[in-house]
Design a protein around this motif. Sequence first.
Motif, PDB file in Angstrom:
ATOM      1  N   LYS A 124       0.859  -1.180   0.000  1.00  0.00           N
ATOM      2  CA  LYS A 124       0.000   0.000   0.000  1.00  0.00           C
ATOM      3  C   LYS A 124       0.898   1.233   0.000  1.00  0.00           C
ATOM      4  O   LYS A 124       1.685   1.436   0.924  1.00  0.00           O
ATOM      5  CB  LYS A 124      -0.915   0.017   1.223  1.00  0.00           C
ATOM      6  CG  LYS A 124      -1.891   1.183   1.250  1.00  0.00           C
ATOM      7  CD  LYS A 124      -2.788   1.102   2.478  1.00  0.00           C
ATOM      8  CE  LYS A 124      -3.847   2.202   2.480  1.00  0.00           C
ATOM      9  NZ  LYS A 124      -3.240   3.548   2.559  1.00  0.00           N
ATOM     10  N   ILE A 125       0.807   2.018  -1.051  1.00  0.00           N
ATOM     11  CA  ILE A 125       1.693   3.163  -1.217  1.00  0.00           C
ATOM     12  C   ILE A 125       0.905   4.459  -1.048  1.00  0.00           C
ATOM     13  O   ILE A 125      -0.054   4.711  -1.776  1.00  0.00           O
ATOM     14  CB  ILE A 125       2.362   3.141  -2.608  1.00  0.00           C
ATOM     15  CG1 ILE A 125       3.099   1.822  -2.834  1.00  0.00           C
ATOM     16  CG2 ILE A 125       3.307   4.320  -2.753  1.00  0.00           C
ATOM     17  CD1 ILE A 125       4.244   1.581  -1.893  1.00  0.00           C
ATOM     18  N   ASP A 126       1.301   5.268  -0.061  1.00  0.00           N
ATOM     19  CA  ASP A 126       0.766   6.622   0.100  1.00  0.00           C
ATOM     20  C   ASP A 126       1.802   7.581  -0.460  1.00  0.00           C
ATOM     21  O   ASP A 126       2.729   8.001   0.235  1.00  0.00           O
ATOM     22  CB  ASP A 126       0.496   6.922   1.580  1.00  0.00           C
ATOM     23  CG  ASP A 126      -0.641   6.089   2.133  1.00  0.00           C
ATOM     24  OD1 ASP A 126      -1.589   5.834   1.388  1.00  0.00           O
ATOM     25  OD2 ASP A 126      -0.575   5.694   3.311  1.00  0.00           O
ATOM     26  N   ALA A 127       1.672   7.913  -1.744  1.00  0.00           N
ATOM     27  CA  ALA A 127       2.656   8.751  -2.425  1.00  0.00           C
ATOM     28  C   ALA A 127       2.214  10.209  -2.387  1.00  0.00           C
ATOM     29  O   ALA A 127       1.020  10.508  -2.466  1.00  0.00           O
ATOM     30  CB  ALA A 127       2.821   8.295  -3.874  1.00  0.00           C
ATOM     31  N   PRO A 128       3.167  11.148  -2.270  1.00  0.00           N
ATOM     32  CA  PRO A 128       2.825  12.569  -2.232  1.00  0.00           C
ATOM     33  C   PRO A 128       2.044  12.996  -3.469  1.00  0.00           C
ATOM     34  O   PRO A 128       2.374  12.603  -4.593  1.00  0.00           O
ATOM     35  CB  PRO A 128       4.190  13.264  -2.176  1.00  0.00           C
ATOM     36  CG  PRO A 128       5.118  12.252  -1.614  1.00  0.00           C
ATOM     37  CD  PRO A 128       4.622  10.932  -2.108  1.00  0.00           C
ATOM     38  N   ASP A 129       1.006  13.787  -3.244  1.00  0.00           N
ATOM     39  CA  ASP A 129       0.218  14.408  -4.313  1.00  0.00           C
ATOM     40  C   ASP A 129      -0.526  13.394  -5.183  1.00  0.00           C
ATOM     41  O   ASP A 129      -0.958  13.712  -6.288  1.00  0.00           O
ATOM     42  CB  ASP A 129       1.106  15.292  -5.200  1.00  0.00           C
ATOM     43  CG  ASP A 129       1.892  16.314  -4.389  1.00  0.00           C
ATOM     44  OD1 ASP A 129       1.292  16.907  -3.469  1.00  0.00           O
ATOM     45  OD2 ASP A 129       3.089  16.509  -4.654  1.00  0.00           O
ATOM     46  N   LEU A 130      -0.658  12.152  -4.689  1.00  0.00           N
ATOM     47  CA  LEU A 130      -1.415  11.131  -5.404  1.00  0.00           C
ATOM     48  C   LEU A 130      -2.377  10.462  -4.437  1.00  0.00           C
ATOM     49  O   LEU A 130      -2.077  10.339  -3.247  1.00  0.00           O
ATOM     50  CB  LEU A 130      -0.486  10.072  -5.999  1.00  0.00           C
ATOM     51  CG  LEU A 130       0.400  10.474  -7.174  1.00  0.00           C
ATOM     52  CD1 LEU A 130       1.338   9.329  -7.536  1.00  0.00           C
ATOM     53  CD2 LEU A 130      -0.425  10.879  -8.383  1.00  0.00           C
ATOM     54  N   PRO A 131      -3.539   9.999  -4.939  1.00  0.00           N
ATOM     55  CA  PRO A 131      -4.434   9.260  -4.044  1.00  0.00           C
ATOM     56  C   PRO A 131      -3.777   7.966  -3.593  1.00  0.00           C
ATOM     57  O   PRO A 131      -3.042   7.326  -4.349  1.00  0.00           O
ATOM     58  CB  PRO A 131      -5.671   8.990  -4.922  1.00  0.00           C
ATOM     59  CG  PRO A 131      -5.226   9.209  -6.319  1.00  0.00           C
ATOM     60  CD  PRO A 131      -4.079  10.153  -6.294  1.00  0.00           C
ATOM     61  N   ALA A 132      -4.015   7.579  -2.354  1.00  0.00           N
ATOM     62  CA  ALA A 132      -3.413   6.358  -1.809  1.00  0.00           C
ATOM     63  C   ALA A 132      -3.902   5.140  -2.576  1.00  0.00           C
ATOM     64  O   ALA A 132      -5.063   5.063  -2.975  1.00  0.00           O
ATOM     65  CB  ALA A 132      -3.743   6.224  -0.331  1.00  0.00           C
ATOM     66  N   THR A 133      -2.994   4.193  -2.811  1.00  0.00           N
ATOM     67  CA  THR A 133      -3.407   2.956  -3.459  1.00  0.00           C
ATOM     68  C   THR A 133      -4.278   2.160  -2.490  1.00  0.00           C
ATOM     69  O   THR A 133      -4.006   2.119  -1.293  1.00  0.00           O
ATOM     70  CB  THR A 133      -2.186   2.111  -3.853  1.00  0.00           C
ATOM     71  OG1 THR A 133      -1.411   1.833  -2.675  1.00  0.00           O
ATOM     72  CG2 THR A 133      -1.322   2.831  -4.857  1.00  0.00           C
ATOM     73  N   PRO A 134      -5.345   1.543  -2.984  1.00  0.00           N
ATOM     74  CA  PRO A 134      -6.224   0.790  -2.083  1.00  0.00           C
ATOM     75  C   PRO A 134      -5.489  -0.414  -1.498  1.00  0.00           C
ATOM     76  O   PRO A 134      -4.633  -1.017  -2.142  1.00  0.00           O
ATOM     77  CB  PRO A 134      -7.372   0.349  -2.998  1.00  0.00           C
ATOM     78  CG  PRO A 134      -6.813   0.391  -4.373  1.00  0.00           C
ATOM     79  CD  PRO A 134      -5.806   1.487  -4.379  1.00  0.00           C
ATOM     80  N   THR A 135      -5.845  -0.724  -0.256  1.00  0.00           N
ATOM     81  CA  THR A 135      -5.246  -1.895   0.383  1.00  0.00           C
ATOM     82  C   THR A 135      -5.759  -3.158  -0.290  1.00  0.00           C
ATOM     83  O   THR A 135      -6.954  -3.342  -0.470  1.00  0.00           O
ATOM     84  CB  THR A 135      -5.598  -1.924   1.880  1.00  0.00           C
ATOM     85  OG1 THR A 135      -5.145  -0.712   2.481  1.00  0.00           O
ATOM     86  CG2 THR A 135      -4.937  -3.092   2.564  1.00  0.00           C
ATOM     87  N   SER A 136      -4.822  -4.029  -0.672  1.00  0.00           N
ATOM     88  CA  SER A 136      -5.199  -5.264  -1.346  1.00  0.00           C
ATOM     89  C   SER A 136      -4.246  -6.366  -0.914  1.00  0.00           C
ATOM     90  O   SER A 136      -3.042  -6.140  -0.794  1.00  0.00           O
ATOM     91  CB  SER A 136      -5.155  -5.092  -2.870  1.00  0.00           C
ATOM     92  OG  SER A 136      -5.517  -6.292  -3.516  1.00  0.00           O
ATOM     93  N   ASP A 137      -4.801  -7.542  -0.695  1.00  0.00           N
ATOM     94  CA  ASP A 137      -3.948  -8.680  -0.358  1.00  0.00           C
ATOM     95  C   ASP A 137      -3.065  -9.038  -1.548  1.00  0.00           C
ATOM     96  O   ASP A 137      -3.459  -8.842  -2.706  1.00  0.00           O
ATOM     97  CB  ASP A 137      -4.804  -9.880   0.026  1.00  0.00           C
ATOM     98  CG  ASP A 137      -5.588  -9.657   1.308  1.00  0.00           C
ATOM     99  OD1 ASP A 137      -5.104  -8.871   2.144  1.00  0.00           O
ATOM    100  OD2 ASP A 137      -6.669 -10.252   1.458  1.00  0.00           O
TER     101      ASP A 137
END
Length: 471
Positions: free
Chosen positions: A208-221
Motif C-alpha cells: 500500500k503506497i501513500d505517495a505525495p500528491d497522489l491518491p493512496a493505493t487501495p489496500t489489497s492482499d
Amino acid sequence: MKRLQPLDRAAISLITIFTVLIVLLLLSGDRTVPQVRDFNWNNQQVGAENTAFTLEFNRTMDWEQVEENLQITPPLEGKASWSGRRFAYTLTDQMPYGTEFQVQLANILEASRGSRHQPKVMQPFTGEFQSRDRAFVYLGINGEEAGRLILRNLTQDEKTVLTPKNLYVVDYRIYPLGDRILFAANDLKVQEQQDFNPQLYTVTTGLKIDAPDLPATPTSDPGKTKLVLDNEKYQILKFELSQDGERIVIQRSLRRGEGLGAVDLWQLTNGSLKQLEGVTGGDFLIAPDSNTLVIAQGEGIALLPLEKQQTGEPLGFLPQFGVVLSFAPDGTAATMLRFNPDYSRSLFLVTNQGIQKELLKTKGSILKTAFGPQKQFLYGLLTQVQPGEEYIENPYLAKIDLESGQLTRLLNLLPQERTNISLAPDGSALLFDQVNTEGVEESSTLKLLPLDSDSQEPNLVAAGLNPRWLP
C-alpha cells in the motif's frame, strides 16, 4: 414608523455583536501564531521520482531562518527556495530507500511587517515521512516456486509468492507504484508441452503506497490475479508497460485464418484495445513520456506517437542507431547502440537537446544499461572478447561516468552466461542473476552488488531468474 418584527431585531442584534467583535479584534491586533499549515510529504511514502517537498505556512516567514534551522534526520542534502508563503526543499542527493525521516522546525520568526510590528515566533513543527521499502521481484526456479513471481522485501525481511501454481510466468513489468505487476504467463500444462502461448495478467503485490500528491493505493492482499488479454485469436509475443502505467503496447501475431503469422502492434488503454495502423518494425520500447513508441525500423530507430496514433511521418528518425538500450527516468536522455562497419559496437548517450556522445567502442557486446538516479553514472552489462582462436565473450558489470566517459569495471562474471541486471531506484545496488548450466539441471542464483560501499563482493539473496527492483 414601522414596528420591527422579532426576526428583524434578532438579526440586528447579531450584526451589532459581530461588528463589536471585529472592532475589538482589529484593535487588539493579530494574535495567531505563525505555523506550518501543510507538509506535502507528511506521513507519505516517497520514491525516487519525488525530488522536492514543500512546507506551506500561514504567514510569510523569515525564509533565511527557515533554511538555517531546517533539520532533517537522517540528513538529506538539498537546496532551499521560497515563494509567497511556501518553502520548498529540493534534494540534490538520492534518498536511500527503506528509511524513516523526520523534519523539524523551531525558534523561527515570521517576516517583519514594519517597525511597529513585533515578529512572532512560529509554533514548533515536526513532520515525518519514509522512503519506500527496498524490495524486488523475481521468477522462482525451484519446486513449487518454479515459474512463479516472488516478491522479496528486504526492508521488512519478507518473501511472498504472488502468482498461482497453474501459471508459468515468462515475462513481467512492474506498475509505477509497485502495487501491481503486469505479466505474461502460460498455463502450466501448456508450458510442460513447451508451447509458447501466454496470456496477459495483473497481480497485486499487497504493498500500500501513500505517495505525495497522489491518491493512496487501495489496500489489497497480495496475489490477486486478473486476466488482461487472452490468446484465443492472437499469440502474444512481446509487451511493454508505459511509465505512468496507463498504456500497454503488445506485439501479437494472428494464430489462424487469413493473415496467419502476420505480426502487428496493438495498444491497450482504459480497457480499449486498438491496432497501431501502419506500424511495422522490430524491437520496441515506450519512452518515459508514456506517449511515444520507440521502435527499430529498417536501419534506424523511429519515434512514433501513441496518444493520437495515425499513419504518416514519425516524430523522429535516428538512422545511425540500431538499438535503444535504456532511458533516463525523466526522459531527458537515452543510451543507444550503433553497429560500426568494422564489426565493433559503439555506446552513445543521446539527449533531448540533440547531443550524441560516444561513451564506449568495443569489439564485445553491450547488452544492458541503466541510468543512475542522479544521471551521473551509467551502469551496464558488457562483454569483452577473449583472445584466442575460439570466440568467447567474458561478461562484466561496469560503471561509466557520463561526464568524463571513464569506465570502471565493477565485477567479472562467468563466461557465456545469460544475465539480467536491475539497478535499485536509489542507486544503492545492482541486482543480477547468474545462470549455471553445468550439471544435470540448469540453476540460477540472484546476487546483489552494493554500490554505496567499498565492498565489491556480491551477496547471494535468492535462487531465481530475471530480478527487477520495485520503483
